[in-house]
Design a protein around this motif. Sequence first.
Motif, PDB file in Angstrom:
ATOM      1  N   LEU A 106     -13.253  -5.405  26.711  1.00 39.44           N
ATOM      2  CA  LEU A 106     -14.084  -6.587  26.984  1.00 39.44           C
ATOM      3  C   LEU A 106     -14.458  -7.293  25.673  1.00 39.44           C
ATOM      4  O   LEU A 106     -14.404  -8.527  25.571  1.00 39.44           O
ATOM      5  CB  LEU A 106     -15.355  -6.189  27.745  1.00 39.44           C
ATOM      6  CG  LEU A 106     -15.161  -5.716  29.191  1.00 39.44           C
ATOM      7  CD1 LEU A 106     -16.460  -5.093  29.736  1.00 39.44           C
ATOM      8  CD2 LEU A 106     -14.742  -6.862  30.108  1.00 39.44           C
ATOM      9  N   ALA A 136     -13.099 -11.136  24.621  1.00 37.46           N
ATOM     10  CA  ALA A 136     -14.108 -12.145  24.259  1.00 37.46           C
ATOM     11  C   ALA A 136     -13.860 -12.664  22.849  1.00 37.46           C
ATOM     12  O   ALA A 136     -13.956 -13.871  22.587  1.00 37.46           O
ATOM     13  CB  ALA A 136     -15.513 -11.557  24.377  1.00 37.46           C
ATOM     14  N   SER A 137     -13.514 -11.764  21.939  1.00 43.60           N
ATOM     15  CA  SER A 137     -13.240 -12.157  20.548  1.00 43.60           C
ATOM     16  C   SER A 137     -11.988 -13.020  20.444  1.00 43.60           C
ATOM     17  O   SER A 137     -11.917 -13.928  19.616  1.00 43.60           O
ATOM     18  CB  SER A 137     -13.051 -10.906  19.673  1.00 43.60           C
ATOM     19  OG  SER A 137     -14.202 -10.101  19.707  1.00 43.60           O
ATOM     20  N   VAL A 149     -15.769 -11.779  31.459  1.00 45.45           N
ATOM     21  CA  VAL A 149     -16.408 -11.852  30.139  1.00 45.45           C
ATOM     22  C   VAL A 149     -15.834 -13.010  29.325  1.00 45.45           C
ATOM     23  O   VAL A 149     -16.571 -13.699  28.609  1.00 45.45           O
ATOM     24  CB  VAL A 149     -16.309 -10.494  29.399  1.00 45.45           C
ATOM     25  CG1 VAL A 149     -14.985 -10.321  28.681  1.00 45.45           C
ATOM     26  CG2 VAL A 149     -17.477 -10.307  28.426  1.00 45.45           C
ATOM     27  N   ALA A 150     -14.528 -13.260  29.464  1.00 44.00           N
ATOM     28  CA  ALA A 150     -13.912 -14.401  28.768  1.00 44.00           C
ATOM     29  C   ALA A 150     -14.502 -15.717  29.269  1.00 44.00           C
ATOM     30  O   ALA A 150     -14.790 -16.623  28.493  1.00 44.00           O
ATOM     31  CB  ALA A 150     -12.393 -14.377  28.958  1.00 44.00           C
ATOM     32  N   VAL A 210     -18.257 -16.100  27.842  1.00 40.96           N
ATOM     33  CA  VAL A 210     -18.428 -16.510  26.442  1.00 40.96           C
ATOM     34  C   VAL A 210     -17.903 -17.924  26.218  1.00 40.96           C
ATOM     35  O   VAL A 210     -18.351 -18.616  25.301  1.00 40.96           O
ATOM     36  CB  VAL A 210     -17.782 -15.522  25.436  1.00 40.96           C
ATOM     37  CG1 VAL A 210     -18.437 -14.144  25.536  1.00 40.96           C
ATOM     38  CG2 VAL A 210     -16.273 -15.434  25.607  1.00 40.96           C
ATOM     39  N   ALA A 231     -21.267 -10.203  27.291  1.00 39.04           N
ATOM     40  CA  ALA A 231     -21.103 -11.659  27.223  1.00 39.04           C
ATOM     41  C   ALA A 231     -22.265 -12.314  26.476  1.00 39.04           C
ATOM     42  O   ALA A 231     -22.060 -13.197  25.639  1.00 39.04           O
ATOM     43  CB  ALA A 231     -20.979 -12.245  28.624  1.00 39.04           C
ATOM     44  N   VAL A 240     -21.962 -11.213  22.589  1.00 39.86           N
ATOM     45  CA  VAL A 240     -20.872 -11.840  21.836  1.00 39.86           C
ATOM     46  C   VAL A 240     -21.044 -13.357  21.806  1.00 39.86           C
ATOM     47  O   VAL A 240     -20.859 -13.996  20.772  1.00 39.86           O
ATOM     48  CB  VAL A 240     -19.490 -11.488  22.439  1.00 39.86           C
ATOM     49  CG1 VAL A 240     -18.370 -12.195  21.688  1.00 39.86           C
ATOM     50  CG2 VAL A 240     -19.265  -9.984  22.418  1.00 39.86           C
ATOM     51  N   GLY A 241     -21.406 -13.945  22.953  1.00 39.09           N
ATOM     52  CA  GLY A 241     -21.492 -15.399  23.051  1.00 39.09           C
ATOM     53  C   GLY A 241     -22.817 -15.969  22.594  1.00 39.09           C
ATOM     54  O   GLY A 241     -22.905 -17.153  22.282  1.00 39.09           O
TER      55      GLY A 241
END
Lengths: 115, 115, 115, 115, 115, 115
Positions: free
Chosen positions: D51, D55-56, F54-55, F58, F89, F92-93
Amino acid sequence: MGKLEEEFNAYRTKMNDRIMATANTNIKRFFALDTTTYAEGALDVKTKEMLGLVASMVLRCDDCIKYHLGKCHEAGVNHDEINEVFMIANLVGGSIVIPHYRRAVEYWDELTQSA
Amino acid sequence: MGKLEEEFNAYRTKMNDRIMATANTNIKRFFALDTTTYAEGALDVKTKEMLGLVASMVLRCDDCIKYHLGKCHEAGVNHDEINEVFMIANLVGGSIVIPHYRRAVEYWDELTQSA
Amino acid sequence: MGKLEEEFNAYRTKMNDRIMATANTNIKRFFALDTTTYAEGALDVKTKEMLGLVASMVLRCDDCIKYHLGKCHEAGVNHDEINEVFMIANLVGGSIVIPHYRRAVEYWDELTQSA
Amino acid sequence: MGKLEEEFNAYRTKMNDRIMATANTNIKRFFALDTTTYAEGALDVKTKEMLGLVASMVLRCDDCIKYHLGKCHEAGVNHDEINEVFMIANLVGGSIVIPHYRRAVEYWDELTQSA
Amino acid sequence: MGKLEEEFNAYRTKMNDRIMATANTNIKRFFALDTTTYAEGALDVKTKEMLGLVASMVLRCDDCIKYHLGKCHEAGVNHDEINEVFMIANLVGGSIVIPHYRRAVEYWDELTQSA
Amino acid sequence: MGKLEEEFNAYRTKMNDRIMATANTNIKRFFALDTTTYAEGALDVKTKEMLGLVASMVLRCDDCIKYHLGKCHEAGVNHDEINEVFMIANLVGGSIVIPHYRRAVEYWDELTQSA
């Protein structure tokens, strides 16, 4: 003029007028640049508006997409051409662009059907 | 071929070959789409490459910018035209694009001087 | 002047000169706006440079971060203040900002130690 | 340990130590959150690291990608699995992710070959 | 309190309460950090809220913009000052920020007229 | 089926049908890729849908978040697991993700309560 276009234009015009009433000099210059940048030059208006559209799509700004779709339509971009712009936006920007692409197609349909 | 272009192409080719050697089917399909999307169609290659360039600039991807600058140069985009693409990218994407614009100009200079 | 600062400034100056030599009128206007926007006004230069810094950090542009760190240092932003700007940037932008934050700290250290 | 991994880890460790030496309390809390978030929980570490990786990748942060590739490797993500994560990242984030994907493959190759 | 502000606050409060009811420990810590980060410190609340606003504008999050506009208004940011924050956001983030800027002006007008 | 889900699905289906009626070949291939990418493979559907979620979070796309929340629910992601995806999420975001997280929780509640 279709309903989506009418709503978009009405709010945009109302708020641009409101902004100009109290904006500082630099904001006014920035808005002026936003106009002159898309004027006929070495590139014609049609090409510039497609450039504005694809940039708006990969950055996923629905209002910007509507604005440039309107200008593309005025500049004579046809169905096959707009589909190729849409594809480049989807490819470069990824599937995250798809929801904006759906709304773009809805708006484009209204523009082309209300003509 | 200039030094920046040579380095960029060498790494890109090496890694694309590496990727194709072990990628799964969907990745290969995605790379195939990335090629066919810019092929001559309703829009000509020159217009499509400018669309790819402006999208790459507002998303601020140096390698993507280099790639499309190379293709724009091959497609005959001239100095005044590329400056108008640069301006649309700076305007839409904002001053955050400027460092990428600097590197784009450096690469474009190399492309046009090594011709 | 430290090594990182020297390299950054040298490339930035070289390319800005190069750009001004061949840019079109709108690009020149955009660069002029980029200067006047940070001038003393209703907000002082120190506040504006911190605004420029936090915007650059959440958009993750290393060169923009370096530029505004230099200006923040000139404007007298101190250690505790810069740490609070860094925290807002990390919080709003997320852990994806951390690698840029690391490089920002390295650059800030150079700025404050070479004084 | 391969060369890319060694360089990445050395700089990351050096700067994290530097940050901890002078950061304020909130920054330290944020870094602590960044650690505990990926700990075993309802989801296992392997899933969480995938995950973090996807996301990165869609946010296009090379250092974050390297970090999570290292953790994915430690957690036992295999070749076919990492390729499926790569594909989701390319699809959702678009072709703009490809240059980061190339560097990710290079780093992953080093991780898996130096084992 | 104006209509836009009322709607925004009501939904925000309802969902924050909902989130706190079942969130895990890390989410609660993250929300706590989101509060303490903007507390008076080396920088005063007014400066921090302007930093939060400009970050929210360049990242183009309407709800975040509304939240920080409310806090800026409480902290005494005046008309000329908010215009300079808006200009930095437009400049750094580009014309893609303009639709968010329009909505920000509408919300700011409501805040300042309902006072 | 709850109200939010019904509205989302109805518009999505309507516009996907509309798009397929006139899309070019590459757009159809891109949509096909968007389907096959999430199919069972080396990773199971549940893991892939959490990766898609999650993609989407973010990158802050509400419609994409709704879509993957629906698929996560179908794939059996439970309350504690979805909270850990939400936390990654947010971390990271950054806090800019919070408004999307609020709407995600509202949608998730509807999905889990209408079951």
